[in-house]
Enzyme design. Sequence first.
Site, PDB file in Angstrom:
ATOM      1  N   LYS A 247       0.847  -1.190   0.000  1.00 38.03           N
ATOM      2  CA  LYS A 247       0.000   0.000   0.000  1.00 38.03           C
ATOM      3  C   LYS A 247       0.886   1.245   0.000  1.00 38.03           C
ATOM      4  O   LYS A 247       1.968   1.231   0.583  1.00 38.03           O
ATOM      5  CB  LYS A 247      -0.843   0.024   1.288  1.00 38.03           C
ATOM      6  CG  LYS A 247      -2.043  -0.898   1.281  1.00 38.03           C
ATOM      7  CD  LYS A 247      -2.872  -0.725   2.536  1.00 38.03           C
ATOM      8  CE  LYS A 247      -3.994  -1.737   2.629  1.00 38.03           C
ATOM      9  NZ  LYS A 247      -5.029  -1.607   1.596  1.00 38.03           N
ATOM     10  N   ARG A 321     -10.244 -11.493   1.344  1.00 40.05           N
ATOM     11  CA  ARG A 321     -11.097 -12.500   0.703  1.00 40.05           C
ATOM     12  C   ARG A 321     -10.431 -13.876   0.715  1.00 40.05           C
ATOM     13  O   ARG A 321     -11.106 -14.894   0.722  1.00 40.05           O
ATOM     14  CB  ARG A 321     -11.473 -12.047  -0.722  1.00 40.05           C
ATOM     15  CG  ARG A 321     -10.315 -11.847  -1.644  1.00 40.05           C
ATOM     16  CD  ARG A 321     -10.692 -11.039  -2.888  1.00 40.05           C
ATOM     17  NE  ARG A 321     -10.752  -9.598  -2.615  1.00 40.05           N
ATOM     18  CZ  ARG A 321     -11.093  -8.683  -3.520  1.00 40.05           C
ATOM     19  NH1 ARG A 321     -11.425  -9.038  -4.746  1.00 40.05           N
ATOM     20  NH2 ARG A 321     -11.122  -7.402  -3.203  1.00 40.05           N
TER      21      ARG A 321
HETATM   22  N1  BES Z   1      -8.290  -3.768   3.920  1.00 36.44           N
HETATM   23  C1  BES Z   1      -8.397  -3.321   2.599  1.00 36.44           C
HETATM   24  C2  BES Z   1      -9.685  -2.552   2.319  1.00 36.44           C
HETATM   25  C3  BES Z   1      -9.808  -1.218   3.027  1.00 36.44           C
HETATM   26  C4  BES Z   1      -9.391  -0.081   2.397  1.00 36.44           C
HETATM   27  C5  BES Z   1     -10.417  -1.154   4.252  1.00 36.44           C
HETATM   28  C6  BES Z   1      -9.528   1.132   3.037  1.00 36.44           C
HETATM   29  C7  BES Z   1     -10.548   0.069   4.885  1.00 36.44           C
HETATM   30  C8  BES Z   1     -10.115   1.209   4.280  1.00 36.44           C
HETATM   31  C9  BES Z   1      -8.351  -4.492   1.641  1.00 36.44           C
HETATM   32  O1  BES Z   1      -7.604  -5.577   2.045  1.00 36.44           O
HETATM   33  C10 BES Z   1      -7.770  -3.981   0.359  1.00 36.44           C
HETATM   34  O2  BES Z   1      -6.666  -3.544   0.399  1.00 36.44           O
HETATM   35  N2  BES Z   1      -8.531  -4.032  -0.693  1.00 36.44           N
HETATM   36  C11 BES Z   1      -8.102  -3.536  -1.940  1.00 36.44           C
HETATM   37  C12 BES Z   1      -8.605  -4.486  -2.991  1.00 36.44           C
HETATM   38  C13 BES Z   1      -7.982  -4.268  -4.345  1.00 36.44           C
HETATM   39  C14 BES Z   1      -6.507  -4.629  -4.305  1.00 36.44           C
HETATM   40  C15 BES Z   1      -8.723  -5.127  -5.319  1.00 36.44           C
HETATM   41  C16 BES Z   1      -8.689  -2.152  -2.142  1.00 36.44           C
HETATM   42  O3  BES Z   1      -9.792  -1.884  -1.696  1.00 36.44           O
HETATM   43  O4  BES Z   1      -7.998  -1.311  -2.704  1.00 36.44           O
HETATM   44 ZN    ZN Z   2      -5.528  -5.373   1.587  1.00 38.54          ZN
END
Ligand code: BES
Ligand code: ZN
Length: 470
Positions: A247, A321
């Site tokens: 991230k 997931r």
């Molecule tokens: N934990 C995150 C989702 C999230 C983002 C929760 C912001 C709370 C605040 C999740 O694991 C994630 O990173 N999802 C990605 C998915 C993408 C890579 C398809 C996302 O939402 O960007």
């Molecule tokens: Zn994530």
Amino acid sequence: MNIQLLNQNIADAASDISLEYITTKELKKNKNKKALKLAGFDASADSICFLHNKQLLVCGVEELNAENVRSVSAIAVKALQKTNYKSANISIENMMLIPALVEGFVLGGYTYDRYKTKKSKTSLKDIALIYTKDDYKKAIKVFSDAVIVADATCFTRDIVNTTPEDLNPPSFAKLAKNLAKENGLGCTILNEKALKKENCTAMLAVGRASRHESQLIHLSYKPKNAKKKVNLIGKGLTYDSGGLSLKPGASMVTMKMDKAGACAVLGIIKAASEMKLDIEINAFIGAVENMIGGDAYKPDDVLVSRNGKTIEVRNTDAEGRLVLADVLDYAQDKVKADYMFDFATLTGACMVAVGQYTTGVMGHSSKLKHSFYNAASISGELTASLPFNKHLKKQIKSEIADICNISNKPYGGAITAGLFLDAFIKEENKDKWLHFDIAGSAYTETPWDVNVYGGTGAGVRFMSQFLKSL
Ligand code: BES
Ligand code: ZN
Ligand code: ZN
């Protein structure tokens, strides 16, 4: 802070200050209208005004309903906490407003100071709700349930707010064990050795680069004569760095909250057991830390999940997931339930779709989604249904495995994540299952409604309300 419900007959009105809720219309007839006008108070929504010489705090509501009372009570309690009043009271004649008052005061007055060397201090110790009608016994039950649910919400907030150093998968398991001991719940914990035996390979892959062992936590509340069985499944990423698909720095801050689904599930089973609901509840939590390192799982890996389906990994940040795929499958094998609900901070896309305040609800059964919508509106939480469709389902097809962990198109990300989970729901459970994406609603850096900075406890109130309605 101690909150209690008093019968008018036994109430000594000896509080330092009283609260009065009035509408704009009532303001014109109010006995203090002159003083209130001088203070610039117009009784608009969420406005408050102290009349210190009368030991009165006047709260504005557009209309006297639960939603308005809840939100202005949160503002009132915060203002009271800054004063030197030790006790406050409020008279009520409408039983329906009791939960809203409890939620406003308890959740609005919540503070988290574990990491402050100077703890927050407030003079306010007691709030008394004085019930002026006859059916006091019924009101006491409504009141005590509301206190249990509000306290469970604060319990959930506390865990969400705990740092990833203090709350990692093993310490999460310990915390769950303690809750089980305190509340007389069953508790089984699977460490990595046990997870390998269970073929939870997808879940294990996500946690592989962490120095903490992944844990699958199973708590059960089994009352005698249980009428229904409910399975709750929670995403418990104690930290989500994104893994090798790292991230960006700014997005990594707050990712201690990626365990909020698991924390909600703990709060719900706590509340249900304390309300002594006659429903069997089994809570399953996948507690994992998503980190980087030479041992990390990679984009391009293909994982074999517990149910045998193969998953192409194209982004290690879509890790929730993968964990849930195995935990959902495990839960379905262990307990044949009437309902099954998962809670997860699953996608940023859910926030884009419905905003930061609302939980996204997904699943096949319109009837079930509808009953949730009702439970949520009573509870004061916001939910919105996001519909599945067959076209979006094609977006998670993989060229080389059974399914891909990300979508091949940039739109509908909350739903494609829900559809990914759907692939791990057994045919016979399709209509029993709902997925709650709490990515936006579980955490806030700006206060809103009864929520203060940090974890909100999203899911605890609406799920408790749903369970009570069963
Ligand atoms: N934990 C995150 C989702 C999230 C983002 C929760 C912001 C709370 C605040 C999740 O694991 C994630 O990173 N999802 C990605 C998915 C993408 C890579 C398809 C996302 O939402 O960007
Ligand atoms: Zn994530
Ligand atoms: Zn995540």
